[in-house]
Design a protein around this motif. Structure first.
Motif, short mmCIF file in Angstrom:
data_model
loop_
_atom_site.label_atom_id
_atom_site.label_comp_id
_atom_site.label_asym_id
_atom_site.label_seq_id
_atom_site.Cartn_x
_atom_site.Cartn_y
_atom_site.Cartn_z
N ARG A 92 -0.50 -5.54 3.16
CA ARG A 92 0.74 -4.77 3.33
C ARG A 92 1.31 -4.52 1.94
O ARG A 92 1.88 -5.40 1.31
CB ARG A 92 1.73 -5.52 4.21
CG ARG A 92 3.00 -4.68 4.47
CD ARG A 92 3.67 -5.06 5.75
NE ARG A 92 4.86 -4.28 5.98
CZ ARG A 92 5.54 -4.27 7.12
NH1 ARG A 92 5.13 -5.02 8.14
NH2 ARG A 92 6.62 -3.53 7.27
N TRP A 93 1.12 -3.29 1.48
CA TRP A 93 1.49 -2.93 0.12
C TRP A 93 2.95 -2.52 0.03
O TRP A 93 3.52 -1.98 0.98
CB TRP A 93 0.61 -1.77 -0.37
CG TRP A 93 -0.84 -2.09 -0.48
CD1 TRP A 93 -1.84 -1.68 0.35
CD2 TRP A 93 -1.48 -2.89 -1.48
NE1 TRP A 93 -3.05 -2.16 -0.07
CE2 TRP A 93 -2.86 -2.91 -1.19
CE3 TRP A 93 -1.01 -3.59 -2.60
CZ2 TRP A 93 -3.77 -3.60 -1.98
CZ3 TRP A 93 -1.92 -4.28 -3.38
CH2 TRP A 93 -3.28 -4.28 -3.07
N SER A 94 3.56 -2.76 -1.12
CA SER A 94 4.93 -2.33 -1.37
C SER A 94 5.10 -2.03 -2.85
O SER A 94 4.28 -2.45 -3.69
CB SER A 94 5.94 -3.40 -0.93
OG SER A 94 5.75 -4.60 -1.66
N TYR A 211 7.77 3.72 4.81
CA TYR A 211 6.77 4.80 4.89
C TYR A 211 6.40 5.00 6.36
O TYR A 211 5.48 4.38 6.87
CB TYR A 211 5.57 4.35 4.07
CG TYR A 211 4.41 5.28 3.90
CD1 TYR A 211 4.46 6.36 3.03
CD2 TYR A 211 3.20 5.02 4.54
CE1 TYR A 211 3.36 7.17 2.82
CE2 TYR A 211 2.09 5.82 4.34
CZ TYR A 211 2.18 6.90 3.48
OH TYR A 211 1.07 7.70 3.27
N GLN A 230 4.03 12.27 -2.53
CA GLN A 230 4.39 10.86 -2.67
C GLN A 230 4.90 10.58 -4.08
O GLN A 230 5.90 9.87 -4.28
CB GLN A 230 3.20 9.97 -2.36
CG GLN A 230 3.49 8.48 -2.43
CD GLN A 230 4.36 8.00 -1.28
OE1 GLN A 230 3.95 8.10 -0.13
NE2 GLN A 230 5.53 7.47 -1.59
N PHE A 248 4.97 0.28 2.33
CA PHE A 248 3.89 1.13 2.81
C PHE A 248 3.42 0.76 4.22
O PHE A 248 2.48 1.37 4.74
CB PHE A 248 2.70 1.07 1.84
CG PHE A 248 2.85 1.96 0.64
CD1 PHE A 248 2.72 3.33 0.76
CD2 PHE A 248 3.12 1.43 -0.61
CE1 PHE A 248 2.84 4.16 -0.35
CE2 PHE A 248 3.25 2.25 -1.72
CZ PHE A 248 3.11 3.62 -1.60
N LYS A 256 -2.11 3.87 -1.08
CA LYS A 256 -1.17 2.75 -1.06
C LYS A 256 -1.49 1.75 -2.16
O LYS A 256 -0.62 1.32 -2.92
CB LYS A 256 -1.21 2.06 0.31
CG LYS A 256 -0.79 2.90 1.49
CD LYS A 256 -0.85 2.07 2.78
CE LYS A 256 -0.45 2.89 3.99
NZ LYS A 256 -0.43 2.08 5.24
N ARG A 257 -2.75 1.38 -2.21
CA ARG A 257 -3.19 0.40 -3.20
C ARG A 257 -2.94 0.90 -4.61
O ARG A 257 -2.51 0.14 -5.49
CB ARG A 257 -4.68 0.11 -2.98
CG ARG A 257 -5.26 -0.96 -3.87
CD ARG A 257 -6.63 -1.38 -3.36
NE ARG A 257 -7.55 -0.27 -3.21
CZ ARG A 257 -7.96 0.22 -2.04
NH1 ARG A 257 -7.52 -0.30 -0.90
NH2 ARG A 257 -8.81 1.23 -1.99
N ALA A 260 1.10 0.95 -5.33
CA ALA A 260 1.90 -0.24 -5.04
C ALA A 260 2.00 -1.15 -6.25
O ALA A 260 1.16 -1.11 -7.16
CB ALA A 260 1.30 -1.00 -3.86
#
Length: 315
Positions: A92-94, A211, A230, A248, A256-257, A260
């Motif tokens: 879980r990306w951020s 997102y 984005q 994300f 995402k990767r 992030a």
């Protein structure tokens, strides 16, 4: 309030199809009534283990999403005799929105920075040398956004194959308008020659931007409109005070990767009531998933990844 704090009120189970899926294509699905327990980014970051509320008699079990991977065994033990199955593993990306756009961009890999600059320059060149990014925030603005974004969504593979495009139903519209009235939505359209080709819809929960819905016209794939939109949305979010993180949400993705700054290893965990039908169902899904994984490996070794991707998306 985190998802953990809200679980006590989320006691109703609903229909959840357990899909036998190859990419975006669903070959078949087994209907189950499951209680969804979605964990928030804060829950995942703090390593929370959710309580399991009592199930009603008609429910088959639970679906816990964004459970920290290192907490799965603890939840399985807490469930007693339930049948466990990890449906999906992902990060879980951020992104930390407090570090500023320049600091964030400098922290990306050299390859990612180069690709984003190239894609942005190319799309701007196709639009007369400028990017046409339109922002939406108020209820009146969101009404216009939704009408235009829905036209894009109807052309995406997410809507055609996954039923996960921008929703059109009255419940979503009411929620969108309520959030907009409270200034809890940010949305954008990217246009080419005056016509929208990509959209991004993000609720704001506390200090976190979520997102939620994204899509682009597949006819414009070569221009990478999703990546460009984005990037420009980030440029605006980094400049807005009071925002801490961009979430994300569930699921993997190279974009995402690449964008992030942090990630938490998570799983989506099924917990089904013990019984022959549920046991056979889980064994069937596990066997199917192993077969798909093997097929993907063989396709990659044969150098046919591009063809496989087109087939999965209905191209």
């Amino acid at each position: 309030m985190t998802a953990i704090a809200q679980i006590a009120t989320a006691t109703a189970a609903g229909p959840v199809p357990l899909r036998f899926q190859i990419g975006a294509r669903t070959l078949m699905a087994i209907p189950r009534r499951l209680m969804r327990i979605p964990l928030s980014l804060d829950d995942a970051r703090t390593g929370a283990v959710p309580p399991l509320p009592p199930l009603d008699r008609a429910a088959h079990g639970y679906l816990v999403t964004s459970l920290p991977a290192d907490r799965a065994d603890a939840l399985v033990r807490a469930s007693g005799s339930m049948l466990p199955f990890v449906r999906q593993r992902y990060t879980r990306w951020s992104t930390d929105l407090t570090i500023g756009f320049d600091g964030w961009f400098a922290g990306l890999s050299a390859n990612t920075r180069q690709q984003l600059r190239r894609k942005t320059k190319r799309l701007a060149a196709e639009n007369g040398g400028v990017l046409d990014i339109r922002s939406f925030r108020t209820p009146a603005e969101l009404a216009r956004f939704h009408a235009q974004a829905r036209r894009i969504s109807q052309r995406t593979y997410q809507e055609r194959l996954l039923d996960s495009g921008l929703p059109a139903g009255p419940e979503f519209l009411a929620d969108m308008m309520a959030r907009a009235a409270a200034d809890h939505v940010r949305a954008w359209l990217l246009c080419l020659d005056g016509e929208p080709i990509a959209y991004l819809y993000c609720p704001v929960v506390g200090d976190t931007v979520v997102y939620a819905h994204v899509g682009h016209d597949p006819a414009c794939d070569a221009l990478s409109p999703g990546a460009v939109l984005q990037l420009e949305a980030f440029r605006r979010l980094f400049a807005e005070p009071g925002l801490a993180r961009f979430d994300f949400t569930e699921g993997e993705g190279q974009h995402k990767r690449g964008m992030a700054t942090d990630g938490v290893a998570c799983v989506d965990l099924l917990l089904l009531r013990p019984g022959l039908v549920n046991k056979v169902t889980l064994l069937g899904i596990a066997g199917f998933d192993r077969g798909v994984a093997l097929a993907k490996h063989l396709v990659r070794r044969a150098g046919m990844s591009a063809l496989a991707k087109r087939l999965r998306r209905g191209g």
